[in-house]
Design a protein around this motif. Structure first.
Motif, mmCIF file in Angstrom:
data_model
loop_
_atom_site.group_PDB
_atom_site.id
_atom_site.type_symbol
_atom_site.label_atom_id
_atom_site.label_comp_id
_atom_site.label_asym_id
_atom_site.label_seq_id
_atom_site.Cartn_x
_atom_site.Cartn_y
_atom_site.Cartn_z
ATOM 1 N N GLU A 161 51.915 51.887 33.479
ATOM 2 C CA GLU A 161 52.007 51.277 34.809
ATOM 3 C C GLU A 161 50.684 51.383 35.535
ATOM 4 O OE1 GLU A 161 55.358 53.205 36.683
ATOM 5 O OE2 GLU A 161 56.711 51.738 35.797
ATOM 6 N N VAL A 162 50.054 52.531 35.400
ATOM 7 C CA VAL A 162 48.793 52.734 36.087
ATOM 8 C C VAL A 162 47.684 51.897 35.432
ATOM 9 C CG1 VAL A 162 47.067 54.553 35.854
ATOM 10 C CG2 VAL A 162 48.951 54.858 37.394
ATOM 11 N N GLU A 164 48.273 49.000 34.039
ATOM 12 C CA GLU A 164 48.540 47.638 34.498
ATOM 13 C C GLU A 164 47.981 47.431 35.902
ATOM 14 O OE1 GLU A 164 52.397 44.794 34.027
ATOM 15 O OE2 GLU A 164 52.650 46.511 35.366
ATOM 16 N N MET A 165 48.128 48.468 36.739
ATOM 17 C CA MET A 165 47.579 48.397 38.089
ATOM 18 C C MET A 165 46.071 48.179 38.028
ATOM 19 S SD MET A 165 45.596 50.332 40.336
ATOM 20 C CE MET A 165 45.627 51.978 39.668
ATOM 21 N N ALA A 166 45.400 48.946 37.183
ATOM 22 C CA ALA A 166 43.944 48.819 37.067
ATOM 23 C C ALA A 166 43.560 47.436 36.542
ATOM 24 C CB ALA A 166 43.392 49.909 36.150
ATOM 25 N N GLN A 167 44.386 46.894 35.656
ATOM 26 C CA GLN A 167 44.125 45.538 35.168
ATOM 27 C C GLN A 167 44.294 44.519 36.282
ATOM 28 O OE1 GLN A 167 46.964 45.491 31.953
ATOM 29 N NE2 GLN A 167 45.364 45.674 30.407
ATOM 30 N N ALA A 168 45.326 44.717 37.112
ATOM 31 C CA ALA A 168 45.552 43.786 38.225
ATOM 32 C C ALA A 168 44.357 43.786 39.174
ATOM 33 C CB ALA A 168 46.830 44.159 38.976
ATOM 34 N N PHE A 169 43.735 44.954 39.353
ATOM 35 C CA PHE A 169 42.561 45.045 40.213
ATOM 36 C C PHE A 169 41.269 44.757 39.458
ATOM 37 C CE2 PHE A 169 44.143 46.089 44.303
ATOM 38 C CZ PHE A 169 45.316 46.794 44.118
ATOM 39 N N ARG A 170 41.430 44.240 38.222
ATOM 40 C CA ARG A 170 40.287 43.790 37.432
ATOM 41 C C ARG A 170 39.268 44.905 37.135
ATOM 42 N NH1 ARG A 170 43.596 39.823 37.432
ATOM 43 N NH2 ARG A 170 43.338 38.099 38.887
ATOM 44 N N ALA A 171 39.754 46.100 36.876
ATOM 45 C CA ALA A 171 38.838 47.174 36.474
ATOM 46 C C ALA A 171 38.290 46.855 35.095
ATOM 47 C CB ALA A 171 39.570 48.508 36.458
#
Lengths: 267, 255
Positions: A161-162, A164-171
């Motif tokens: 989940e974390v 995926e969050m980083a992917q959503a913020f384009r890390a």
């Protein structure tokens, strides 16, 4: 009203709870006393007591001999452990994220885990002769499957989940690895370091015993060869003291610092 | 900036072979400055819509459009607030917000300053150096909201962000979200199963059918901001939505 001679204080906590270090001291004292008592029933050539042993420990520290041999052992352990750590992390993560890689290397890991370190030490000596490569290789090959398995479990336990969050913020990859993945692997890295190092010491001593001319293992073997049990004990204990200092002086504070975020304080 | 989905289809593979259609011909639009809610039952594909908008999932068919031009959705700057805060527990609150800013290319110094600014907006600036596990669920979710807003996103995606919180905290956060949102008026796609929450927050509510999901109806909430959850007009709109979804009113069953 509690009597002043009881061992509990005003809040009901016993001395042992308020001063945990007292428990450690008590335990060590008990061990030393038991040792002393048992040793007096045996000849010193079989079981020397703590007093002559610690006297010898002092001598080998002061004379600088300990430093020389400890350094030799330390370098071997450091090199072997570092190599196993680096390769183990890479392999562990690869196997953790790639099912094919996991299946592929599984066989090698199982085999690697079962071969006794003594067998590897002998093989390494045959292959590399009496050189620094033999013990370093031995440590590397013995530790590698253990560290890999440990990191593999860490990789499998990653919080998606974390991620995926980083992917959503384009890390980007570097940030993902440094800020999201590695911190989750830290407990596994610490565990791998702890038992990896403890195993590495044991393996090094065996390798040194077999065919090297310096190091702690060599000195233990040499002392045995000249029938000096005092020296055998002294070198072993001197070595143990350094290990304990390393654990409590370096690893534990590091662990505390790196996991401080886990201690939740309710607001 | 107007963001739309046109004719989106999405299937997922089933465990035992074959596939399951989750989204079927989904088309919707979020206009500039618009707060848009998607209402539907749990598990009907609401999160899938968000993930396609975020560029985390590729649709099997259909397009993502920005101002009517096809766009690779991963080019949009997205602020995403999930059901659970999904904070990095090993970083301080301030560093968590800064993480999103750094990922967006902001310098370290400016990231720190902006993080503090947005934490102040959600009234958590005092906690900038604390760690997430010291905070309550509601506070963690506020940090997540600050993180999503701090990057000044093109589109704010919110996946039932208050559904794991108790109703009192949820009410407070809804009002706080609106208060902050009205300053920037970022386009928002807010997904929820709570029809009343949807009409309270939204300019426009999209009603999603069950699987395979498609947009059944679009309902405009014409009320001015400064709404009350108990407003009879909102309750009436909620009833309309529930009727569309085929959920009968408890009193109607007796006839």
């Amino acid at each position: 009203m509690k009597s002043s001679s009881s061992s509990t204080d005003a809040q009901g906590a016993s001395i042992w709870q308020r001063w945990p270090i007292a428990v450690h001291v008590a335990s060590l004292s008990a061990m030393l006393l038991a040792w002393h008592a048992t040793a007096s029933a045996f000849p010193p050539s079989l079981l020397p007591g703590p007093i002559p042993v610690f006297k010898r420990v002092g001598e080998i520290f002061v004379s600088g001999r300990f430093a020389v041999h400890m350094a030799a052992t330390l370098l071997r352990v450091g090199a072997g452990f570092f190599l196993a750590f680096v390769v183990g992390i890479g392999l562990g993560i690869l196997m953790g994220v790639n099912r094919t890689a996991e299946r592929f290397f599984e066989a090698e890991i199982v085999v690697g885990l079962t071969i006794p370190s003594l067998a590897w030490a002998v093989i390494a000596l045959m292959w590399f002769g009496i050189s620094e490569i033999a013990p370093v290789f031995t440590i590397f090959i013995v530790l590698l499957p253990l560290i890999t398995v440990n990191i593999l479990q860490g990789a499998k336990a990653l919080d998606h989940e974390v991620i995926e969050m980083a992917q959503a913020f384009r890390a980007r990859r570097a940030m993902m690895i440094r800020d999201v993945v590695i911190p989750q692997l830290v407990p596994y890295l610490l565990a791998a370091t702890r038992f990896g190092l403890s195993l590495a010491w044991k393996v090094t001593v065996i390798a040194e015993l077999l065919g090297l001319s310096n190091g702690i293992g060599y000195m233990i073997h040499y002392s045995f060869g000249v029938f000096s049990m005092v020296d055998v004990f002294a070198w072993t204990i001197a070595f143990t003291l350094v290990m304990v200092a390393f654990e409590y002086g370096l690893l534990k504070p590091l662990e505390t610092r790196v996991t401080s975020w886990r201690r939740a304080v309710a607001f | 900036m107007q963001i739309s989905l046109r004719g989106i289809h999405k299937e997922f593979p089933r465990q035992n072979g074959g596939s399951m259609a989750v989204l079927r011909d989904v088309s919707l639009t979020v206009d500039a400055g618009e707060f848009c809610c998607v209402v539907g039952a749990s598990g009907c594909g609401k999160s899938t819509i968000l993930n396609i908008l975020a560029g985390l999932l590729l649709p099997d068919a259909g397009q993502v459009l920005v101002d009517d031009a096809t766009l690779d959705a991963s080019r949009l700057r997205i602020g995403y607030v999930f059901q659970k805060p999904r904070l990095l527990n090993w970083k301080s609150v301030g560093d968590n917000v800064a993480f999103a800013l750094r990922a967006a290319g902001v310098s370290a110094a400016e990231a720190r300053a902006r993080a503090l600014h947005y934490l102040a907006l959600v009234r958590l600036d005092q906690f900038v150096d604390e760690f997430p596990l010291s905070l309550s669920g509601g506070m963690q979710q506020r940090v997540a909201i600050a993180r999503a807003l701090a990057i000044a996103p093109d589109l704010l995606l919110m996946d039932e962000p208050f559904s794991h919180l108790d109703e009192m905290t949820a009410r407070t956060l809804r009002a706080e979200l609106l208060r902050i949102w009205q300053q920037a008026r970022t386009p928002v796609m807010f997904v929820t199963h709570n029809a009343l929450e949807a009409v309270y927050l939204a300019d426009k509510v999209l009603i999603l059918s069950g699987r395979p999901a498609t947009i059944l109806k679009s309902v405009r909430v014409g009320l001015p901001r400064d709404r009350e959850m108990e407003d009879p007009r909102l309750v009436q709109l909620q009833r309309e939505i529930l009727d569309t979804l085929g959920i009968a009113a408890p009193n109607a069953i007796r006839h």
